[in-house]
Motif scaffolding. Structure first.
Motif, PDB file in Angstrom:
ATOM      1  N   GLN A   1       0.814  -1.223   0.000  1.00 21.53           N
ATOM      2  CA  GLN A   1       0.000   0.000   0.000  1.00 21.53           C
ATOM      3  C   GLN A   1       0.840   1.261   0.000  1.00 21.53           C
ATOM      4  O   GLN A   1       0.438   2.290  -0.567  1.00 21.53           O
ATOM      5  CB  GLN A   1      -0.933   0.013   1.229  1.00 21.53           C
ATOM      6  CG  GLN A   1      -2.017  -1.049   1.202  1.00 21.53           C
ATOM      7  CD  GLN A   1      -1.617  -2.287   1.991  1.00 21.53           C
ATOM      8  OE1 GLN A   1      -0.449  -2.656   1.976  1.00 21.53           O
ATOM      9  NE2 GLN A   1      -2.568  -2.923   2.661  1.00 21.53           N
ATOM     10  N   THR A   2       2.030   1.208   0.623  1.00 16.40           N
ATOM     11  CA  THR A   2       2.873   2.409   0.675  1.00 16.40           C
ATOM     12  C   THR A   2       3.305   2.840  -0.723  1.00 16.40           C
ATOM     13  O   THR A   2       3.536   4.028  -0.962  1.00 16.40           O
ATOM     14  CB  THR A   2       4.120   2.153   1.546  1.00 16.40           C
ATOM     15  OG1 THR A   2       4.801   0.982   1.064  1.00 16.40           O
ATOM     16  CG2 THR A   2       3.752   1.954   2.998  1.00 16.40           C
ATOM     17  N   ASN A   3       3.405   1.881  -1.647  1.00 18.80           N
ATOM     18  CA  ASN A   3       3.750   2.240  -3.025  1.00 18.80           C
ATOM     19  C   ASN A   3       2.669   3.119  -3.652  1.00 18.80           C
ATOM     20  O   ASN A   3       2.965   4.002  -4.463  1.00 18.80           O
ATOM     21  CB  ASN A   3       3.948   0.984  -3.868  1.00 18.80           C
ATOM     22  CG  ASN A   3       5.171   0.184  -3.456  1.00 18.80           C
ATOM     23  OD1 ASN A   3       6.134   0.746  -2.946  1.00 18.80           O
ATOM     24  ND2 ASN A   3       5.144  -1.114  -3.676  1.00 18.80           N
ATOM     25  N   LEU A   4       1.409   2.857  -3.277  1.00 17.90           N
ATOM     26  CA  LEU A   4       0.315   3.703  -3.766  1.00 17.90           C
ATOM     27  C   LEU A   4       0.387   5.093  -3.152  1.00 17.90           C
ATOM     28  O   LEU A   4       0.225   6.110  -3.832  1.00 17.90           O
ATOM     29  CB  LEU A   4      -1.036   3.072  -3.418  1.00 17.90           C
ATOM     30  CG  LEU A   4      -1.643   2.043  -4.376  1.00 17.90           C
ATOM     31  CD1 LEU A   4      -2.986   1.570  -3.848  1.00 17.90           C
ATOM     32  CD2 LEU A   4      -1.804   2.607  -5.774  1.00 17.90           C
ATOM     33  N   LEU A   5       0.626   5.139  -1.840  1.00 17.68           N
ATOM     34  CA  LEU A   5       0.664   6.418  -1.140  1.00 17.68           C
ATOM     35  C   LEU A   5       1.831   7.284  -1.611  1.00 17.68           C
ATOM     36  O   LEU A   5       1.740   8.513  -1.607  1.00 17.68           O
ATOM     37  CB  LEU A   5       0.762   6.182   0.373  1.00 17.68           C
ATOM     38  CG  LEU A   5      -0.482   5.566   1.020  1.00 17.68           C
ATOM     39  CD1 LEU A   5      -0.174   5.097   2.435  1.00 17.68           C
ATOM     40  CD2 LEU A   5      -1.622   6.575   1.048  1.00 17.68           C
ATOM     41  N   GLU A   6       2.918   6.632  -2.026  1.00 22.53           N
ATOM     42  CA  GLU A   6       4.101   7.384  -2.461  1.00 22.53           C
ATOM     43  C   GLU A   6       4.037   7.782  -3.932  1.00 22.53           C
ATOM     44  O   GLU A   6       4.889   8.527  -4.406  1.00 22.53           O
ATOM     45  CB  GLU A   6       5.355   6.547  -2.200  1.00 22.53           C
ATOM     46  CG  GLU A   6       5.651   6.356  -0.714  1.00 22.53           C
ATOM     47  CD  GLU A   6       6.788   5.385  -0.477  1.00 22.53           C
ATOM     48  OE1 GLU A   6       7.318   4.827  -1.467  1.00 22.53           O
ATOM     49  OE2 GLU A   6       7.149   5.183   0.698  1.00 22.53           O
ATOM     50  N   CYS A   7       3.039   7.271  -4.652  1.00 21.52           N
ATOM     51  CA  CYS A   7       2.910   7.601  -6.081  1.00 21.52           C
ATOM     52  C   CYS A   7       2.368   9.025  -6.213  1.00 21.52           C
ATOM     53  O   CYS A   7       1.216   9.298  -5.858  1.00 21.52           O
ATOM     54  CB  CYS A   7       1.984   6.606  -6.775  1.00 21.52           C
ATOM     55  SG  CYS A   7       1.803   6.916  -8.547  1.00 21.52           S
ATOM     56  N   GLN A   8       3.182   9.926  -6.726  1.00 20.80           N
ATOM     57  CA  GLN A   8       2.802  11.333  -6.792  1.00 20.80           C
ATOM     58  C   GLN A   8       1.678  11.602  -7.787  1.00 20.80           C
ATOM     59  O   GLN A   8       1.080  12.672  -7.773  1.00 20.80           O
ATOM     60  CB  GLN A   8       4.031  12.173  -7.158  1.00 20.80           C
ATOM     61  CG  GLN A   8       5.134  12.108  -6.110  1.00 20.80           C
ATOM     62  CD  GLN A   8       6.331  12.953  -6.467  1.00 20.80           C
ATOM     63  OE1 GLN A   8       6.378  13.576  -7.530  1.00 20.80           O
ATOM     64  NE2 GLN A   8       7.314  12.999  -5.575  1.00 20.80           N
ATOM     65  N   GLU A   9       1.398  10.638  -8.653  1.00 22.12           N
ATOM     66  CA  GLU A   9       0.346  10.834  -9.655  1.00 22.12           C
ATOM     67  C   GLU A   9      -1.040  10.535  -9.106  1.00 22.12           C
ATOM     68  O   GLU A   9      -2.037  10.758  -9.796  1.00 22.12           O
ATOM     69  CB  GLU A   9       0.636   9.956 -10.877  1.00 22.12           C
ATOM     70  CG  GLU A   9       1.927  10.337 -11.581  1.00 22.12           C
ATOM     71  CD  GLU A   9       2.252   9.431 -12.743  1.00 22.12           C
ATOM     72  OE1 GLU A   9       1.348   9.168 -13.555  1.00 22.12           O
ATOM     73  OE2 GLU A   9       3.407   8.983 -12.841  1.00 22.12           O
TER      74      GLU A   9
ATOM     75  N   GLY B  33      -2.275  -9.369  -9.424  1.00 26.22           N
ATOM     76  CA  GLY B  33      -1.943  -8.266 -10.303  1.00 26.22           C
ATOM     77  C   GLY B  33      -1.395  -7.074  -9.560  1.00 26.22           C
ATOM     78  O   GLY B  33      -1.166  -7.114  -8.347  1.00 26.22           O
ATOM     79  N   VAL B  34      -1.175  -5.989 -10.311  1.00 27.15           N
ATOM     80  CA  VAL B  34      -0.614  -4.772  -9.739  1.00 27.15           C
ATOM     81  C   VAL B  34      -1.530  -3.592 -10.036  1.00 27.15           C
ATOM     82  O   VAL B  34      -2.287  -3.591 -11.003  1.00 27.15           O
ATOM     83  CB  VAL B  34       0.795  -4.472 -10.288  1.00 27.15           C
ATOM     84  CG1 VAL B  34       1.739  -5.635 -10.035  1.00 27.15           C
ATOM     85  CG2 VAL B  34       0.759  -4.125 -11.762  1.00 27.15           C
ATOM     86  N   ILE B  35      -1.429  -2.574  -9.171  1.00 24.59           N
ATOM     87  CA  ILE B  35      -2.116  -1.296  -9.354  1.00 24.59           C
ATOM     88  C   ILE B  35      -1.043  -0.223  -9.452  1.00 24.59           C
ATOM     89  O   ILE B  35      -0.180  -0.124  -8.577  1.00 24.59           O
ATOM     90  CB  ILE B  35      -3.038  -0.958  -8.173  1.00 24.59           C
ATOM     91  CG1 ILE B  35      -3.930  -2.135  -7.813  1.00 24.59           C
ATOM     92  CG2 ILE B  35      -3.872   0.283  -8.467  1.00 24.59           C
ATOM     93  CD1 ILE B  35      -4.676  -1.928  -6.507  1.00 24.59           C
ATOM     94  N   GLY B  36      -1.095   0.560 -10.498  1.00 25.67           N
ATOM     95  CA  GLY B  36      -0.121   1.626 -10.656  1.00 25.67           C
ATOM     96  C   GLY B  36      -0.682   2.719 -11.532  1.00 25.67           C
ATOM     97  O   GLY B  36      -1.847   2.681 -11.947  1.00 25.67           O
ATOM     98  N   PRO B  37       0.132   3.716 -11.844  1.00 24.83           N
ATOM     99  CA  PRO B  37      -0.325   4.784 -12.733  1.00 24.83           C
ATOM    100  C   PRO B  37      -0.483   4.264 -14.155  1.00 24.83           C
ATOM    101  O   PRO B  37       0.056   3.213 -14.512  1.00 24.83           O
ATOM    102  CB  PRO B  37       0.808   5.810 -12.644  1.00 24.83           C
ATOM    103  CG  PRO B  37       2.009   5.008 -12.279  1.00 24.83           C
ATOM    104  CD  PRO B  37       1.525   3.914 -11.385  1.00 24.83           C
ATOM    105  N   MET B  38      -1.214   4.991 -14.991  1.00 27.00           N
ATOM    106  CA  MET B  38      -1.391   4.567 -16.381  1.00 27.00           C
ATOM    107  C   MET B  38      -0.060   4.440 -17.108  1.00 27.00           C
ATOM    108  O   MET B  38       0.091   3.599 -17.992  1.00 27.00           O
ATOM    109  CB  MET B  38      -2.305   5.536 -17.123  1.00 27.00           C
ATOM    110  CG  MET B  38      -3.787   5.256 -16.925  1.00 27.00           C
ATOM    111  SD  MET B  38      -4.818   6.416 -17.843  1.00 27.00           S
ATOM    112  CE  MET B  38      -4.254   6.147 -19.518  1.00 27.00           C
TER     113      MET B  38
END
Length: 359
Positions: A240-248, A311-316
Motif C-alpha cells: 500500500q505504501t507504493n500507492l501512497l508514495e505515487c505522486q500521480e 496483479g498490480v495497481i499503478g499509474p497509467m
C-alpha cells in the motif's frame, strides 16, 4: 496504422512512461531510430491525435497517450523485457518455501508471499483474489459446549481452513442430540464440496433432521454461514505504501480505495483468461476511486480451473514491458505449485483483454 505512425506512437508511449512529461516532436526527432523531419513527426502526431491515440493536454505542450493509445501499444508495439535468471531463481525460492509455511494453509501462504514479492519487484501495490476455497470439501464439523445454551461450531475443510461460530441455542443439548448431530454431519456433510452448500441443499438437510429440526437447525444454519464465508471472494492488497508514495495519485483517492478495496473484486470478476489490462476511469460509468490508474492482472489455476487473480495497481504510465512478464511468471508458477495434476497446467498467454473481453 502505417509503419511510421506505429514507430512514432511507440516512441511517444515509451518516452512518456519514462518521464511522465508530454512528448514533443523535437524530442522524437533526436531519437536515432526515427529518421524523419520534425515537420513529418508533427503531422503524424496530429493524425494520431485525430484518430484517438494521443491527447494534447496544452496548446504548446507535446502529446500524451490515451487509453486507446496505451492499448494499441500493449497489443501491437510493446517489446516485453524477459526476466533475468537470478530473478526467476529468487521468485521460485520464495514461492516454494511458502508452500511449506505451517503458519497458514499452503494456498494462503503462497498467495500472500507472491503478492509481497510482486510488490517488491514492481514497486507497485499488488492485489490478489483467492478462489481456492471453492475447491475444498468439508472434512470435519464439531460442536463444543461452552456454557449454558452456548455452543461453538467448528468446521475444517480439505484446504486446511478452520472456521468457527458461536451458536446460542434455545435449549441445552442432550448427549443424545449431540450424538445424533455428529452422526448426521458425518453422513451428510463430510466430503461435501463447499460449492454444493446451497440454500436448497440446506433446506433438504433441515427437513432430514426430522424430530430434531427445532433443536438442531441453528447448528445446521451455522454450517451454511461458515461455508458462505469461505466461498466469499476477498481482495488482499500488498504494498500500500507504493500507492501512497505515487505522486500521480491524490492521497485522498488512495485512502478511499484502501477503505473500499472490495471494489476490486467486481472489477476483476472478468479476469479469468490470460493477462488483463484495465484502466481506472476509462469507462465513463466507472466510479472506481483512483482515476488514471492501471490494473494489470493474471489468472492462476488449480487442477485446470481458475483459482484466483494476481496483479498490480499503478499509474497509467506503468512500465508494461517489465511488469507484464513478471505477472505472467508469477501466475504460471502459482499454477504449477497449486496444481495436483501431472499434466502440463494451463499457461498464461500474452494476450491483453479489454475489460475482460479479448481484443
Amino acid at each position: 496504422m502505417d509503419t511510421r505512425s506505429m514507430k512514432i506512437l511507440s516512441a511517444i508511449v515509451d518516452e512518456y512512461i519514462r518521464t511522465g512529461e508530454p512528448v514533443g516532436s523535437k524530442a522524437l526527432a533526436e531519437k536515432p531510430d526515427i529518421s524523419v523531419s520534425s515537420a513529418t513527426i508533427r503531422n503524424t502526431m496530429a493524425a494520431l491525435e485525430q484518430e484517438g491515440y494521443l491527447d494534447h493536454p496544452h496548446t504548446s505542450a507535446g502529446r500524451v497517450p490515451t487509453y486507446k493509445g496505451y492499448r494499441f501499444y500493449i497489443d501491437n508495439l510493446m517489446d516485453p523485457v524477459p526476466l533475468e535468471e537470478s530473478a526467476i531463481e529468487q521468485i521460485d525460492e520464495i514461492l516454494e518455501n511458502a508452500v511449506h509455511d505451517s503458519s497458514s494453509t499452503p494456498e494462503e501462504a503462497l498467495i500472500q508471499s507472491a503478492s509481497s514479492a510482486l510488490a517488491e519487484v514492481t514497486n507497485c501495490a499488488t492485489f490478489s483474489t483467492n478462489h481456492v476455497a471453492q475447491f475444498s470439501v468439508i472434512t470435519k464439523v464439531d460442536v463444543i459446549p461452552t456454557g449454558r445454551r452456548m455452543y461453538v461450531l467448528l468446521m475444517i475443510t480439505s484446504s486446511g481452513a478452520i472456521k468457527n461460530r458461536v451458536c446460542r441455542m434455545q435449549f441445552d443439548l442432550t448427549n443424545e442430540q449431540m450424538e445424533f448431530f455428529s452422526s448426521f454431519v458425518h453422513s451428510n456433510l463430510q466430503g461435501v464440496n463447499l460449492e454444493e452448500m446451497t440454500d436448497e441443499y440446506i433446506e433438504k438437510l433441515t427437513e432430514a433432521l426430522g424430530t430434531y429440526m427445532v433443536t438442531l437447525s441453528p447448528l445446521l444454519n451455522a454450517v451454511h454461514e461458515l461455508s458462505n464465508d469461505l466461498m466469499q471472494d476477498s481482495v488482499e492488497v500488498s504494498g500500500q505504501t507504493n500507492l501512497l508514495e505515487c505522486q500521480e495519485f491524490p492521497v485522498v483517492d488512495v485512502m478511499k480505495f484502501l477503505e473500499n478495496k472490495q471494489e476490486l473484486s467486481a472489477l476483476m470478476d472478468s479476469t479469468f483468461s490470460g493477462i488483463s489490462i484495465k484502466f481506472g476511469g476509462e469507462d465513463s460509468s466507472d466510479t472506481f476511486a483512483i482515476g488514471n490508474s492501471s490494473f494489470v492482472s493474471g489468472t492462476y489455476y488449480k487442477d485446470g480451473k481458475p483459482a484466483g487473480t494476481l496483479g498490480v495497481i499503478g499509474p497509467m504510465r506503468l512500465d508494461y514491458r517489465r511488469v507484464i512478464p513478471y505477472i505472467e511468471y508469477f501466475s504460471n508458477k502459482i499454477t504449477r505449485l497449486l496444481s495436483e495434476e501431472t499434466d502440463q497446467p494451463p499457461q498464461i498467454e500474452s494476450e491483453v483483454k479489454d475489460n475482460g473481453k479479448q481484443r
